[in-house]
Design an enzyme around this catalytic site. Structure first.
Site, PDB file in Angstrom:
ATOM      1  N   ARG A  26     -48.578 -19.053 -10.085  1.00  0.00           N
ATOM      2  CA  ARG A  26     -48.714 -17.758  -9.549  1.00  0.00           C
ATOM      3  C   ARG A  26     -49.563 -17.315 -10.842  1.00  0.00           C
ATOM      4  O   ARG A  26     -49.159 -17.416 -12.115  1.00  0.00           O
ATOM      5  CB  ARG A  26     -47.704 -16.874  -9.251  1.00  0.00           C
ATOM      6  CG  ARG A  26     -47.843 -15.324  -9.360  1.00  0.00           C
ATOM      7  CD  ARG A  26     -46.730 -14.710  -8.897  1.00  0.00           C
ATOM      8  NE  ARG A  26     -45.426 -14.736  -9.525  1.00  0.00           N
ATOM      9  CZ  ARG A  26     -44.331 -14.446  -9.201  1.00  0.00           C
ATOM     10  NH1 ARG A  26     -44.204 -13.493  -7.719  1.00  0.00           N
ATOM     11  NH2 ARG A  26     -42.971 -14.632  -9.465  1.00  0.00           N
ATOM     12  N   ARG A  32     -30.613  -5.890  -3.989  1.00  0.00           N
ATOM     13  CA  ARG A  32     -30.296  -7.408  -4.569  1.00  0.00           C
ATOM     14  C   ARG A  32     -28.977  -7.524  -4.675  1.00  0.00           C
ATOM     15  O   ARG A  32     -28.626  -8.763  -5.095  1.00  0.00           O
ATOM     16  CB  ARG A  32     -31.219  -7.542  -5.943  1.00  0.00           C
ATOM     17  CG  ARG A  32     -32.570  -8.102  -5.663  1.00  0.00           C
ATOM     18  CD  ARG A  32     -32.749  -8.016  -7.185  1.00  0.00           C
ATOM     19  NE  ARG A  32     -33.776  -9.406  -7.403  1.00  0.00           N
ATOM     20  CZ  ARG A  32     -35.244  -9.271  -7.281  1.00  0.00           C
ATOM     21  NH1 ARG A  32     -35.686  -7.923  -6.906  1.00  0.00           N
ATOM     22  NH2 ARG A  32     -35.822 -10.361  -7.599  1.00  0.00           N
ATOM     23  N   LYS A  49     -42.937 -12.323  -0.880  1.00  0.00           N
ATOM     24  CA  LYS A  49     -42.465 -10.772  -0.346  1.00  0.00           C
ATOM     25  C   LYS A  49     -43.588  -9.866  -0.935  1.00  0.00           C
ATOM     26  O   LYS A  49     -44.371  -8.881   0.006  1.00  0.00           O
ATOM     27  CB  LYS A  49     -41.470 -10.384  -0.947  1.00  0.00           C
ATOM     28  CG  LYS A  49     -40.160 -11.388  -0.663  1.00  0.00           C
ATOM     29  CD  LYS A  49     -38.772 -11.055  -1.299  1.00  0.00           C
ATOM     30  CE  LYS A  49     -38.921 -10.962  -2.887  1.00  0.00           C
ATOM     31  NZ  LYS A  49     -38.942 -12.177  -3.524  1.00  0.00           N
ATOM     32  N   ARG A  91     -46.623 -14.660 -15.334  1.00  0.00           N
ATOM     33  CA  ARG A  91     -45.675 -13.654 -15.664  1.00  0.00           C
ATOM     34  C   ARG A  91     -44.469 -14.424 -16.453  1.00  0.00           C
ATOM     35  O   ARG A  91     -44.167 -15.644 -16.592  1.00  0.00           O
ATOM     36  CB  ARG A  91     -44.573 -13.376 -14.506  1.00  0.00           C
ATOM     37  CG  ARG A  91     -44.952 -12.012 -13.792  1.00  0.00           C
ATOM     38  CD  ARG A  91     -44.665 -11.804 -12.489  1.00  0.00           C
ATOM     39  NE  ARG A  91     -43.094 -12.079 -12.405  1.00  0.00           N
ATOM     40  CZ  ARG A  91     -42.333 -11.621 -11.133  1.00  0.00           C
ATOM     41  NH1 ARG A  91     -43.092 -11.266  -9.936  1.00  0.00           N
ATOM     42  NH2 ARG A  91     -41.099 -11.725 -10.957  1.00  0.00           N
ATOM     43  N   ARG A 116     -33.269 -17.278 -11.885  1.00  0.00           N
ATOM     44  CA  ARG A 116     -33.626 -16.466 -10.796  1.00  0.00           C
ATOM     45  C   ARG A 116     -33.105 -16.831  -9.511  1.00  0.00           C
ATOM     46  O   ARG A 116     -32.452 -16.261  -8.369  1.00  0.00           O
ATOM     47  CB  ARG A 116     -35.035 -16.164 -10.740  1.00  0.00           C
ATOM     48  CG  ARG A 116     -35.438 -14.974 -11.872  1.00  0.00           C
ATOM     49  CD  ARG A 116     -36.957 -15.188 -12.016  1.00  0.00           C
ATOM     50  NE  ARG A 116     -37.697 -14.763 -10.855  1.00  0.00           N
ATOM     51  CZ  ARG A 116     -39.019 -14.866 -10.888  1.00  0.00           C
ATOM     52  NH1 ARG A 116     -39.700 -15.955 -11.757  1.00  0.00           N
ATOM     53  NH2 ARG A 116     -39.613 -14.520  -9.896  1.00  0.00           N
TER      54      ARG A 116
END
Ligand code: AP5
Length: 212
Positions: free
Chosen positions: A125, A86, A13, A158, A169
């Protein structure tokens, strides 16, 4: 043009939002990025926010909606909301905030992604803490390992891209965020896209939909 990008963690996203915003001159409102700035502020609220984020849990609505309300007020050129709403309470808040400002949502893009891609993307990532550019060690590596192409910042992983937080998550997304898919489907503005595609072909599809 006002859009929402919906999808599980790692669906792409944020990466796609940067490309679409640049092309259509929109504001990228990422609640994840905004909350990471709150965490950096070293305030009491930042400490509380960090605890939720590092565990992979949603930050309490009262903190998030206040931040989003300010961003919407500031915005004058159209936006992509990335990571908001969310849960259903947040979508109801958004509906009333937008309608009182006479703002309409054009589309909600739902990024459909396989669980294998999500794990691969999140574990690889790397992000730039200075300019927020997003990389992937295999799919989108920087020119020089560990260094941001755009601002020479030192790339980092992260805190919530660790195995336990990723699991949480994904669980939270399934339980609280997935119901938003039918919420926006019923409003007739949901548009499914294949989040497994590479960035360029996916952008081509989104651009075509937005230009109709
Ligand atoms: P947030 O930062 O919003 O995280 P997320 O929704 O879990 O999404 P991600 O940022 O992990 O993934 P993404 O889909 O943007 O993927 P990306 O483009 O980076 O939220 C973090 C936390 O903040 C939450 O857990 C919560 O605690 C809190 N929070 C945020 N919003 C909240 C809210 N509204 N209410 C309450 N709490 C909230 O891509 C991932 C990787 O894949 C990158 O390495 C990238 O290079 C690569 N990649 C991306 N696209 C492609 C592609 N098409 N092909 C190949 N590789 C790709």
């Amino acid at each position: 043009m006002n859009l929402i990008f919906l999808g599980p963690p790692g669906a792409g996203k944020g990466t796609q939002a940067k490309v679409v915003c640049k092309h259509f001159n929109l504001e990228h409102i990422s609640t994840g990025d905004l909350l990471r700035s709150v965490v950096k502020s070293n305030s009491l609220i930042g400490e509380k926010t960090r605890e939720f984020m590092n565990k992979g849990l949603l930050v309490p609505d009262e903190i998030v909606v206040e931040i989003v309300a300010q961003e919407i007020k500031k915005n004058s050129k159209g936006f992509i909301l990335d990571g908001f709403p969310r849960n259903l309470a947040q979508s109801e808040f958004l509906e009333s905030a937008l309608s009182s400002a006479d703002i309409f949502l054009n589309k909600v893009f739902n990024f459909i992604t396989s669980p294998e891609k999500v794990v691969d993307r999140l574990s690889g990532r790397r992000v730039c803490p200075k300019c927020r550019a997003i990389y992937h060690i295999k799919n989108m590596p920087p020119l020089e390992e560990g260094i941001c192409d755009k601002c020479a910042g030192i790339l980092a992983q992260r805190d919530d891209d660790k195995e336990e937080a990723i699991k949480e998550r994904l669980r939270v997304y399934k339980q609280l965020s997935e119901p938003l898919i039918s919420y926006y489907q019923e409003k007739g503005i949901l548009c499914d896209v294949d989040g497994d595609l590479n960035v360029e072909p996916l952008f081509g599809i989104i651009k075509e939909i937005l230009e109709i």
